[in-house]
Write a protein that holds these residues in place. Structure first.
Motif, PDB file in Angstrom:
ATOM      1  N   UNK A 195      -5.207   2.745  17.237  1.00 18.89           N
ATOM      2  CA  UNK A 195      -4.650   2.352  15.938  1.00 18.89           C
ATOM      3  C   UNK A 195      -4.943   3.440  14.902  1.00 18.89           C
ATOM      4  N   UNK A 196      -6.174   3.955  14.911  1.00 14.80           N
ATOM      5  CA  UNK A 196      -6.537   5.006  13.969  1.00 14.80           C
ATOM      6  C   UNK A 196      -5.601   6.205  14.123  1.00 14.80           C
ATOM      7  N   UNK A 197      -5.361   6.621  15.352  1.00 12.61           N
ATOM      8  CA  UNK A 197      -4.450   7.736  15.618  1.00 12.61           C
ATOM      9  C   UNK A 197      -3.082   7.480  14.996  1.00 12.61           C
ATOM     10  N   UNK A 198      -2.541   6.310  15.211  1.00 12.05           N
ATOM     11  CA  UNK A 198      -1.179   6.006  14.756  1.00 12.05           C
ATOM     12  C   UNK A 198      -1.116   5.837  13.245  1.00 12.05           C
ATOM     13  N   UNK A 199      -2.159   5.257  12.650  1.00 10.49           N
ATOM     14  CA  UNK A 199      -2.159   5.085  11.202  1.00 10.49           C
ATOM     15  C   UNK A 199      -2.258   6.440  10.496  1.00 10.49           C
ATOM     16  N   UNK A 200      -3.142   7.303  10.973  1.00 12.05           N
ATOM     17  CA  UNK A 200      -3.299   8.613  10.344  1.00 12.05           C
ATOM     18  C   UNK A 200      -2.055   9.481  10.518  1.00 12.05           C
ATOM     19  N   UNK A 201      -1.293   9.200  11.576  1.00 12.93           N
ATOM     20  CA  UNK A 201      -0.052   9.940  11.817  1.00 12.93           C
ATOM     21  C   UNK A 201       1.133   9.348  11.057  1.00 12.93           C
ATOM     22  N   UNK A 202       0.900   8.285  10.292  1.00 18.10           N
ATOM     23  CA  UNK A 202       1.974   7.596   9.548  1.00 18.10           C
ATOM     24  C   UNK A 202       3.052   7.035  10.470  1.00 18.10           C
ATOM     25  N   UNK A 203       2.659   6.657  11.684  1.00 18.90           N
ATOM     26  CA  UNK A 203       3.594   6.044  12.630  1.00 18.90           C
ATOM     27  C   UNK A 203       3.515   4.525  12.447  1.00 18.90           C
ATOM     28  N   UNK A 204       4.242   4.017  11.442  1.00 22.43           N
ATOM     29  CA  UNK A 204       4.076   2.626  11.044  1.00 22.43           C
ATOM     30  C   UNK A 204       4.480   1.647  12.145  1.00 22.43           C
ATOM     31  N   UNK A 205       5.579   1.918  12.832  1.00 25.30           N
ATOM     32  CA  UNK A 205       6.000   1.005  13.895  1.00 25.30           C
ATOM     33  C   UNK A 205       4.917   0.887  14.969  1.00 25.30           C
ATOM     34  N   UNK A 206       4.290   2.020  15.317  1.00 25.14           N
ATOM     35  CA  UNK A 206       3.260   2.010  16.358  1.00 25.14           C
ATOM     36  C   UNK A 206       2.010   1.291  15.895  1.00 25.14           C
ATOM     37  N   UNK A 207       1.544   1.594  14.663  1.00 25.65           N
ATOM     38  CA  UNK A 207       0.278   0.963  14.254  1.00 25.65           C
ATOM     39  C   UNK A 207       0.448  -0.532  13.988  1.00 25.65           C
ATOM     40  N   UNK A 208       1.627  -0.942  13.547  1.00 27.59           N
ATOM     41  CA  UNK A 208       1.838  -2.389  13.360  1.00 27.59           C
ATOM     42  C   UNK A 208       1.823  -3.112  14.706  1.00 27.59           C
TER      43      UNK A 208
END
Length: 412
Positions: A195-208
């Motif tokens: 989740x941290x990886x995806x949030x820091x990458x601004x990948x909203x669909x992935x982190x949600x």
């Protein structure tokens, strides 16, 4: 009931542990295995109770043998048609010419005989020798094998948390680790870090999607402070994002405060070596503080850090630890941002000299830069502000973490 020889029982224990993803040492492991056995196909309709599993794995005393159904079920879980077939495979193992499986590194099983600090240092060494030279580099074959091996999972993946390579090699390692280790703690740790990886990458669909999965995972009472903290961090930054980058709901903060009382406290190793990340006493509290710092909630952060110091007075004398020095940096910023005089000196240039923490510092150096950026902005040091924003932007581009650059641009 069949009685097993000690070597045969040990072999079946090891075969089950290999599929389970780690040695079964605690009652919670047996509970998780019982749930897996119920879901696994082809194991028959009858279930094995956690108490039966605890007896088989030696967590409680057991006289006599085991029912054949118990042995057959465990042998099928380990990949054999029946317990008799498993016995034949073990008997022929010493003389048969076999090809090792991609995850079989028998020498690592000897790590169990090492003292805790020695195991951590060996895991650190494995991390260093498999680390790619560049942040976007692919995972080494050995690193992926370690992620599928019980000893490698515990002493390499879970101790060498290489966050700077999340968008490269370590992200691959975590994905492989999650395929093989299905305990609740492993799943919260792995998915929380991704989740941290995806949030820091601004990948909203992935982190949600990842957050939804995280929320559905079981949280055992004995879950380690660091996986719990990863989940708390995810809840904070997601709530902040959904509040249009404003204050998170008070009810979430109240829940996190209540959860803090239920977090088990890790026991530091007896050796005087520097504390590795997963032995830092206030891991859960650190991740909450990190979430509040990165989202600019300084009044709440100040109160949380006062609470943390009261809960862990030993932090006042703990030196040369990445997490503790970061908490001190967060405190300095929170005090100044809320109009309080700062009583924290921050000699950031002299911190984090320990080689044993260098892989952590690769990631957390951006936090140090953000702390310094706050202090420089409040002091009106325009040249320092420009230099530090450039430094954060470079880190963000190199590691594919645009979130950090956005935070830096928002610091006034």
């Amino acid at each position: 009931m069949p009685r097993l020889s000690a070597p045969l029982q040990a072999a079946l224990r090891a075969a089950v542990a290999n599929r389970f993803g780690q040695p079964l040492r605690y009652p919670s492991h047996c509970d998780a295995l019982e749930a897996e056995l119920q879901k696994a196909s082809g194991l028959g309709a009858r279930r094995l109770s956690p108490s039966t599993l605890r007896r088989f794995f030696g967590l409680v005393d057991k006289e006599g043998g085991f029912h054949l159904h118990t042995l057959d079920t465990l042998a099928r879980y380990a990949g054999h048609a029946t317990f008799a077939d498993f016995g034949k495979s073990v008997a022929g193992h010493a003389t048969a010419e076999t090809t090792a499986s991609p995850t079989d590194i028998p020498e690592l099983l000897a790590m169990e005989r090492l003292a805790a600090p020695e195991r951590l240092l060996l895991g650190y060494f494995l991390g260093r020798v498999t680390r790619p030279a560049q942040p976007g580099g692919a995972a080494a074959p050995l690193a992926l094998r370690l992620a599928a091996h019980p000893a490698g999972q515990e002493f390499f993946v879970e101790s060498f948390v290489d966050l700077a390579h999340l968008n490269g090699a370590f992200g691959e390692v975590l994905a492989e680790y999650l395929r093989h280790k299905h305990t609740p703690e492993a799943q919260v740790f792995g998915h929380g870090t991704l989740f941290l990886k995806e949030f820091l990458a601004n990948d909203e669909a992935a982190w949600r999607s990842r957050l939804q999965h995280l929320r559905a995972l079981p949280i055992p009472a004995d879950l380690h402070a660091f996986p719990r903290g990863r989940l708390a961090f995810a809840e904070i930054v997601a709530a902040w994002h959904d509040a249009d980058f404003a204050q998170v709901p008070a009810e979430l903060l109240s829940r996190l405060l209540a959860d803090a009382a239920r977090v088990p406290r890790p026991v530091a190793p007896p050796s005087p070596i520097p504390a590795f990340y997963n032995f830092f006493p206030a891991g859960y509290h650190f991740f909450v503080a990190e979430g509040l710092f990165l989202t600019g909630q300084f009044e709440t952060l100040h109160g949380w850090l006062d609470f943390t110091q009261a809960e862990f007075p030993e932090l006042a004398t703990l030196e040369a630890n990445v997490y503790n020095e970061l908490l001190r940096g967060f405190a300095a910023v929170a005090q100044l941002r809320t109009g309080r005089p700062s009583d924290h000196a921050l000699p950031a240039h002299s911190l984090f000299q320990l080689e044993s923490h260098s892989w952590l510092l690769d990631y957390y150096q951006v936090h140090i830069a953000l702390v310094e950026l706050h202090l420089a902005a409040l002091a009106g040091e325009a040249a320092q502000v420009i230099r530090l924003r450039t430094e954060v932007a470079s880190f963000s581009e190199t590691h594919h973490f645009p979130f950090f650059s956005q935070v830096a641009q928002g610091i006034a």
